[in-house]
Design a protein around this motif. Structure first.
Motif, PDB file in Angstrom:
ATOM      1  N   GLU A  78       0.842  -1.204   0.000  1.00  0.00           N
ATOM      2  CA  GLU A  78       0.000   0.000   0.000  1.00  0.00           C
ATOM      3  C   GLU A  78       0.877   1.253   0.000  1.00  0.00           C
ATOM      4  O   GLU A  78       0.639   2.192  -0.762  1.00  0.00           O
ATOM      5  CB  GLU A  78      -0.938   0.010   1.211  1.00  0.00           C
ATOM      6  N   THR A  79       1.896   1.267   0.838  1.00  0.00           N
ATOM      7  CA  THR A  79       2.836   2.396   0.853  1.00  0.00           C
ATOM      8  C   THR A  79       3.588   2.469  -0.471  1.00  0.00           C
ATOM      9  O   THR A  79       3.797   3.559  -1.021  1.00  0.00           O
ATOM     10  CB  THR A  79       3.833   2.272   2.027  1.00  0.00           C
ATOM     11  N   LEU A  80       3.979   1.311  -1.000  1.00  0.00           N
ATOM     12  CA  LEU A  80       4.660   1.272  -2.292  1.00  0.00           C
ATOM     13  C   LEU A  80       3.772   1.893  -3.372  1.00  0.00           C
ATOM     14  O   LEU A  80       4.240   2.698  -4.180  1.00  0.00           O
ATOM     15  CB  LEU A  80       5.024  -0.165  -2.666  1.00  0.00           C
ATOM     16  N   GLY A  81       2.501   1.545  -3.389  1.00  0.00           N
ATOM     17  CA  GLY A  81       1.569   2.113  -4.358  1.00  0.00           C
ATOM     18  C   GLY A  81       1.461   3.616  -4.226  1.00  0.00           C
ATOM     19  O   GLY A  81       1.406   4.343  -5.229  1.00  0.00           O
ATOM     20  N   ASN A  82       1.468   4.105  -2.987  1.00  0.00           N
ATOM     21  CA  ASN A  82       1.420   5.547  -2.733  1.00  0.00           C
ATOM     22  C   ASN A  82       2.684   6.227  -3.276  1.00  0.00           C
ATOM     23  O   ASN A  82       2.611   7.301  -3.880  1.00  0.00           O
ATOM     24  CB  ASN A  82       1.259   5.801  -1.234  1.00  0.00           C
ATOM     25  N   ILE A  83       3.827   5.590  -3.068  1.00  0.00           N
ATOM     26  CA  ILE A  83       5.093   6.143  -3.575  1.00  0.00           C
ATOM     27  C   ILE A  83       5.078   6.157  -5.105  1.00  0.00           C
ATOM     28  O   ILE A  83       5.433   7.156  -5.733  1.00  0.00           O
ATOM     29  CB  ILE A  83       6.297   5.333  -3.052  1.00  0.00           C
ATOM     30  N   LEU A  84       4.649   5.063  -5.715  1.00  0.00           N
ATOM     31  CA  LEU A  84       4.653   4.980  -7.179  1.00  0.00           C
ATOM     32  C   LEU A  84       3.680   5.963  -7.818  1.00  0.00           C
ATOM     33  O   LEU A  84       4.010   6.607  -8.825  1.00  0.00           O
ATOM     34  CB  LEU A  84       4.352   3.555  -7.624  1.00  0.00           C
ATOM     35  N   THR A  85       2.481   6.105  -7.258  1.00  0.00           N
ATOM     36  CA  THR A  85       1.516   7.039  -7.845  1.00  0.00           C
ATOM     37  C   THR A  85       1.942   8.490  -7.623  1.00  0.00           C
ATOM     38  O   THR A  85       1.439   9.390  -8.302  1.00  0.00           O
ATOM     39  CB  THR A  85       0.090   6.804  -7.313  1.00  0.00           C
ATOM     40  N   TYR A  86       2.874   8.711  -6.714  1.00  0.00           N
ATOM     41  CA  TYR A  86       3.457  10.045  -6.518  1.00  0.00           C
ATOM     42  C   TYR A  86       4.334  10.431  -7.715  1.00  0.00           C
ATOM     43  O   TYR A  86       4.648  11.600  -7.899  1.00  0.00           O
ATOM     44  CB  TYR A  86       4.265  10.050  -5.216  1.00  0.00           C
ATOM     45  N   HIS A  87       4.687   9.466  -8.529  1.00  0.00           N
ATOM     46  CA  HIS A  87       5.508   9.698  -9.720  1.00  0.00           C
ATOM     47  C   HIS A  87       4.665   9.867 -10.986  1.00  0.00           C
ATOM     48  O   HIS A  87       5.206   9.981 -12.084  1.00  0.00           O
ATOM     49  CB  HIS A  87       6.478   8.525  -9.926  1.00  0.00           C
ATOM     50  N   VAL A  88       3.335   9.873 -10.846  1.00  0.00           N
ATOM     51  CA  VAL A  88       2.438   9.900 -12.002  1.00  0.00           C
ATOM     52  C   VAL A  88       1.586  11.167 -11.956  1.00  0.00           C
ATOM     53  O   VAL A  88       1.043  11.525 -10.919  1.00  0.00           O
ATOM     54  CB  VAL A  88       1.521   8.656 -12.028  1.00  0.00           C
ATOM     55  N   VAL A  89       1.486  11.801 -13.119  1.00  0.00           N
ATOM     56  CA  VAL A  89       0.690  13.016 -13.269  1.00  0.00           C
ATOM     57  C   VAL A  89      -0.373  12.739 -14.330  1.00  0.00           C
ATOM     58  O   VAL A  89      -0.077  12.108 -15.350  1.00  0.00           O
ATOM     59  CB  VAL A  89       1.589  14.198 -13.698  1.00  0.00           C
ATOM     60  N   ALA A  90      -1.587  13.198 -14.094  1.00  0.00           N
ATOM     61  CA  ALA A  90      -2.645  13.049 -15.095  1.00  0.00           C
ATOM     62  C   ALA A  90      -2.340  13.961 -16.281  1.00  0.00           C
ATOM     63  O   ALA A  90      -1.899  15.095 -16.108  1.00  0.00           O
ATOM     64  CB  ALA A  90      -3.997  13.397 -14.487  1.00  0.00           C
ATOM     65  N   GLY A  91      -2.533  13.459 -17.483  1.00  0.00           N
ATOM     66  CA  GLY A  91      -2.293  14.251 -18.689  1.00  0.00           C
ATOM     67  C   GLY A  91      -0.961  13.914 -19.323  1.00  0.00           C
ATOM     68  O   GLY A  91      -0.134  13.195 -18.752  1.00  0.00           O
ATOM     69  N   ASN A  92      -0.774  14.437 -20.516  1.00  0.00           N
ATOM     70  CA  ASN A  92       0.447  14.196 -21.272  1.00  0.00           C
ATOM     71  C   ASN A  92       1.270  15.485 -21.254  1.00  0.00           C
ATOM     72  O   ASN A  92       1.017  16.399 -22.026  1.00  0.00           O
ATOM     73  CB  ASN A  92       0.091  13.798 -22.712  1.00  0.00           C
ATOM     74  N   VAL A  93       2.233  15.561 -20.345  1.00  0.00           N
ATOM     75  CA  VAL A  93       3.054  16.761 -20.177  1.00  0.00           C
ATOM     76  C   VAL A  93       4.436  16.496 -20.753  1.00  0.00           C
ATOM     77  O   VAL A  93       5.264  15.829 -20.131  1.00  0.00           O
ATOM     78  CB  VAL A  93       3.166  17.157 -18.678  1.00  0.00           C
ATOM     79  N   ASP A  94       4.662  17.009 -21.962  1.00  0.00           N
ATOM     80  CA  ASP A  94       5.980  16.808 -22.567  1.00  0.00           C
ATOM     81  C   ASP A  94       6.983  17.790 -21.978  1.00  0.00           C
ATOM     82  O   ASP A  94       6.624  18.690 -21.206  1.00  0.00           O
ATOM     83  CB  ASP A  94       5.911  16.904 -24.094  1.00  0.00           C
ATOM     84  N   ALA A  95       8.252  17.619 -22.317  1.00  0.00           N
ATOM     85  CA  ALA A  95       9.330  18.424 -21.732  1.00  0.00           C
ATOM     86  C   ALA A  95       9.152  19.904 -22.036  1.00  0.00           C
ATOM     87  O   ALA A  95       9.362  20.757 -21.160  1.00  0.00           O
ATOM     88  CB  ALA A  95      10.682  17.926 -22.225  1.00  0.00           C
ATOM     89  N   ALA A  96       8.762  20.248 -23.260  1.00  0.00           N
ATOM     90  CA  ALA A  96       8.602  21.655 -23.631  1.00  0.00           C
ATOM     91  C   ALA A  96       7.508  22.317 -22.794  1.00  0.00           C
ATOM     92  O   ALA A  96       7.673  23.447 -22.322  1.00  0.00           O
ATOM     93  CB  ALA A  96       8.290  21.770 -25.118  1.00  0.00           C
ATOM     94  N   THR A  97       6.404  21.605 -22.594  1.00  0.00           N
ATOM     95  CA  THR A  97       5.301  22.139 -21.786  1.00  0.00           C
ATOM     96  C   THR A  97       5.730  22.319 -20.337  1.00  0.00           C
ATOM     97  O   THR A  97       5.417  23.336 -19.703  1.00  0.00           O
ATOM     98  CB  THR A  97       4.080  21.196 -21.870  1.00  0.00           C
ATOM     99  N   LEU A  98       6.463  21.348 -19.804  1.00  0.00           N
ATOM    100  CA  LEU A  98       6.939  21.437 -18.430  1.00  0.00           C
ATOM    101  C   LEU A  98       7.897  22.617 -18.261  1.00  0.00           C
ATOM    102  O   LEU A  98       7.773  23.393 -17.303  1.00  0.00           O
ATOM    103  CB  LEU A  98       7.615  20.128 -18.007  1.00  0.00           C
ATOM    104  N   LEU A  99       8.833  22.778 -19.192  1.00  0.00           N
ATOM    105  CA  LEU A  99       9.780  23.904 -19.111  1.00  0.00           C
ATOM    106  C   LEU A  99       9.056  25.240 -19.177  1.00  0.00           C
ATOM    107  O   LEU A  99       9.377  26.169 -18.430  1.00  0.00           O
ATOM    108  CB  LEU A  99      10.821  23.807 -20.219  1.00  0.00           C
ATOM    109  N   GLN A 100       8.065  25.336 -20.044  1.00  0.00           N
ATOM    110  CA  GLN A 100       7.298  26.564 -20.164  1.00  0.00           C
ATOM    111  C   GLN A 100       6.563  26.869 -18.850  1.00  0.00           C
ATOM    112  O   GLN A 100       6.524  28.009 -18.394  1.00  0.00           O
ATOM    113  CB  GLN A 100       6.315  26.447 -21.320  1.00  0.00           C
ATOM    114  N   ALA A 101       6.006  25.851 -18.224  1.00  0.00           N
ATOM    115  CA  ALA A 101       5.296  26.036 -16.949  1.00  0.00           C
ATOM    116  C   ALA A 101       6.261  26.466 -15.846  1.00  0.00           C
ATOM    117  O   ALA A 101       5.935  27.337 -15.031  1.00  0.00           O
ATOM    118  CB  ALA A 101       4.584  24.746 -16.559  1.00  0.00           C
ATOM    119  N   ILE A 102       7.442  25.873 -15.840  1.00  0.00           N
ATOM    120  CA  ILE A 102       8.452  26.241 -14.831  1.00  0.00           C
ATOM    121  C   ILE A 102       8.860  27.700 -15.014  1.00  0.00           C
ATOM    122  O   ILE A 102       8.926  28.470 -14.043  1.00  0.00           O
ATOM    123  CB  ILE A 102       9.680  25.310 -14.913  1.00  0.00           C
TER     124      ILE A 102
END
Length: 192
Positions: A107-131
């Motif tokens: 259960e804790t492992l699942g919580n850790i793994l889903t912490y690495h997942v974001v809804a949507g398709n965020v490519d590198a260019a979009t992420l850099l622009q948001a930052i």
């Protein structure tokens, strides 16, 4: 004889000119074939789970996803953006802790793994622009487990800071999957 030589030379010249034009047609054909092959390759790209399964550097992640019973979820429609820790990233976790997570505390492992997942398709260019638009405090990313990551650029690299204050550097971006995108990170992020 001279007329024959001139006729042959003329014919050879015409043949050479004709041949010189053929590669342009072939190049266009090859470009079309390459575009078709690329489209087919994209269509054949597996889910984020299948892409990870196909890369030995993610074998620990794949084992963890299996242990936490998240394979079916991450193989769903998505789209998902996954910040995927490599085997070396998981090696930073004490072996006893990792064994405990994958065998007894899934259960804790699942919580850790889903912490690495974001809804949507965020490519590198979009992420850099948001930052860049977020300013000095960094860009807050909500993960599917409800936690938050903070993304900043440090020395030209995207760095994610987790809830525990730990950091992970993005080492590769935009690994395509049929249901999202994978960005490779060098450290496992912790929700708390």
């Amino acid at each position: 004889m001279n007329k024959l030589t001139i006729a042959l030379a003329s014919a050879a010249s015409l043949a050479i000119v004709a041949c010189a034009e053929e590669p342009a047609e072939n190049v266009a054909y090859e470009d079309a074939a390459t575009a078709d092959q690329m489209a087919n390759a994209e269509a054949e790209t597996g889910t984020v789970v299948e892409v990870a399964q196909g890369d030995e550097t993610f074998s620990t992640l794949v084992s963890a996803v299996t242990a936490a019973d998240l394979g079916a979820t991450l193989s769903g429609d998505g789209p998902f953006t996954v910040f995927a820790p490599t085997n070396d990233a998981f090696a930073k976790i004490p072996e006893a802790t990792l064994t405990e997570l994958t065998t007894n505390d899934t259960e804790t492992l699942g919580n850790i793994l889903t912490y690495h997942v974001v809804a949507g398709n965020v490519d590198a260019a979009t992420l850099l622009q948001a930052i860049e638009g977020a300013g000095a405090d960094g860009y807050s990313i909500e993960t599917v487990n409800g936690g938050t990551l903070t993304a900043t650029v440090v020395d030209g690299n995207v760095v994610l800071t987790d809830a525990a204050g730990g950091t992970a550097t993005v080492t590769a971006t935009d690994v395509a999957a049929s249901n999202g995108v994978i960005h490779v990170i060098d450290t496992v992020l912790m929700p708390q």
